[in-house]
Write a protein that holds these residues in place. Structure first.
Motif, PDB file in Angstrom:
ATOM      1  N   LYS A  27       0.917  -1.296  -0.011  1.00 57.28           N
ATOM      2  CA  LYS A  27       0.139  -0.005   0.087  1.00 57.28           C
ATOM      3  C   LYS A  27       0.785   1.321  -0.021  1.00 57.28           C
ATOM      4  N   TRP A  28       0.153   2.246  -0.846  1.00 58.13           N
ATOM      5  CA  TRP A  28       0.947   3.593  -0.583  1.00 58.13           C
ATOM      6  C   TRP A  28       0.095   4.360   0.388  1.00 58.13           C
ATOM      7  N   PHE A  30       0.069   8.719   2.013  1.00 56.32           N
ATOM      8  CA  PHE A  30       0.325   9.855   1.863  1.00 56.32           C
ATOM      9  C   PHE A  30      -0.134  10.862   3.135  1.00 56.32           C
ATOM     10  N   VAL A  56       5.193  10.594   1.592  1.00 52.74           N
ATOM     11  CA  VAL A  56       4.847   9.668   0.594  1.00 52.74           C
ATOM     12  C   VAL A  56       5.540   8.203   1.107  1.00 52.74           C
ATOM     13  N   GLU A  57       4.867   7.176   1.199  1.00 51.20           N
ATOM     14  CA  GLU A  57       5.631   5.933   1.979  1.00 51.20           C
ATOM     15  C   GLU A  57       4.770   4.776   1.177  1.00 51.20           C
ATOM     16  N   TYR A  58       5.726   3.873   0.758  1.00 50.41           N
ATOM     17  CA  TYR A  58       5.394   2.558   0.321  1.00 50.41           C
ATOM     18  C   TYR A  58       5.747   1.143   0.929  1.00 50.41           C
ATOM     19  N   SER A  65       9.268  -0.443   5.000  1.00 51.37           N
ATOM     20  CA  SER A  65       8.812   0.329   3.948  1.00 51.37           C
ATOM     21  C   SER A  65       9.896   1.309   3.486  1.00 51.37           C
ATOM     22  N   SER A  67      10.086   5.359   2.205  1.00 46.98           N
ATOM     23  CA  SER A  67       9.610   6.810   2.315  1.00 46.98           C
ATOM     24  C   SER A  67      10.608   7.958   1.835  1.00 46.98           C
ATOM     25  N   LYS A 197      -0.761   9.661   8.200  1.00 42.01           N
ATOM     26  CA  LYS A 197      -0.848   9.364   6.864  1.00 42.01           C
ATOM     27  C   LYS A 197      -1.894   8.664   6.284  1.00 42.01           C
ATOM     28  N   ASN A 199      -4.009   5.886   3.381  1.00 42.82           N
ATOM     29  CA  ASN A 199      -3.937   5.437   1.919  1.00 42.82           C
ATOM     30  C   ASN A 199      -5.268   5.481   1.288  1.00 42.82           C
TER      31      ASN A 199
END
Length: 202
Positions: A27-28, A30, A56-58, A65, A67, A197, A199
């Protein structure tokens, strides 16, 4: 402790949610953050101000993750060994890139560790140095950026977080005075962030 108190006052809707173990893999997220900035490279008195940024983090696994952020904060440097040399005040736009590790504390609360590098561009560079001293230091430089924090999942899609991070080992702003120096006298900052943050994918 402040964030724990705030979380305990959340609505009954949040409290009554399932106790499922949340897995953000794939998941992304923001988000936005703000907090306190302490300039630790101003001697002998550190200077505090407000800072903020976007994130922004994945999550490529449940626990790891990547970021990227865009941050604004003030910085500065004074000569550690010779206060007569003067000091530097600046403001930077910083882009930290981090690898993050999260570990479960409860189903919704996790601790986090991060490590990374930040690219910094000064947008203000004021030198209060004697005329004989060099002031044409690069306005673009990198810093080392580790940190530690906690995350609370309000829902599987929304997270509140708080972390503490440092920006150190940037470009040296002084001649090597006072003997052999292993570390540069660079712009160093400690930041306390509070953020949220989310998703957005349905």
């Amino acid at each position: 402790m402040l964030i724990i108190v705030v979380l305990s006052l959340l609505s009954n809707k949040i409290i009554s949610q399932t106790n499922e173990i949340i897995n953000p893999k794939g998941k992304w997220f923001f988000g936005a953050e703000f907090g306190l900035n302490t300039i630790t490279s101003l001697h002998p008195n550190h200077k505090n101000s407000i800072q903020g940024g976007m994130l922004v983090e994945y999550y490529f696994s449940k626990y790891f993750s990547l970021s990227g952020r865009v941050k604004y904060f003030k910085t500065g440097v004074s000569n550690y060994y010779n206060s007569d040399k003067g000091f530097f005040n600046g403001e930077v736009i910083s882009i930290p890139l981090n690898i993050n590790f999260e570990y479960d504390i409860t189903n919704r609360l996790s601790g986090s560790l991060k490590i990374g590098l930040a690219a910094n561009q000064e947008i203000k560079s004021d030198y209060y140095y004697p005329l004989s001293e060099k002031t044409n230091y690069s306005t673009f430089y990198g810093t080392f950026n580790p940190g530690i924090g906690i995350n609370y999942y309000l829902t599987p899609k929304t997270t509140l977080y708080m972390n503490y991070e440092v920006y150190i080992l940037g470009n040296d702003r002084d001649k090597n005075e006072g003997g052999f120096n292993l570390l540069p006298n660079s712009p160093n900052n400690n930041l306390l962030n509070i953020g949220i943050k989310h998703n957005f994918k349905k």
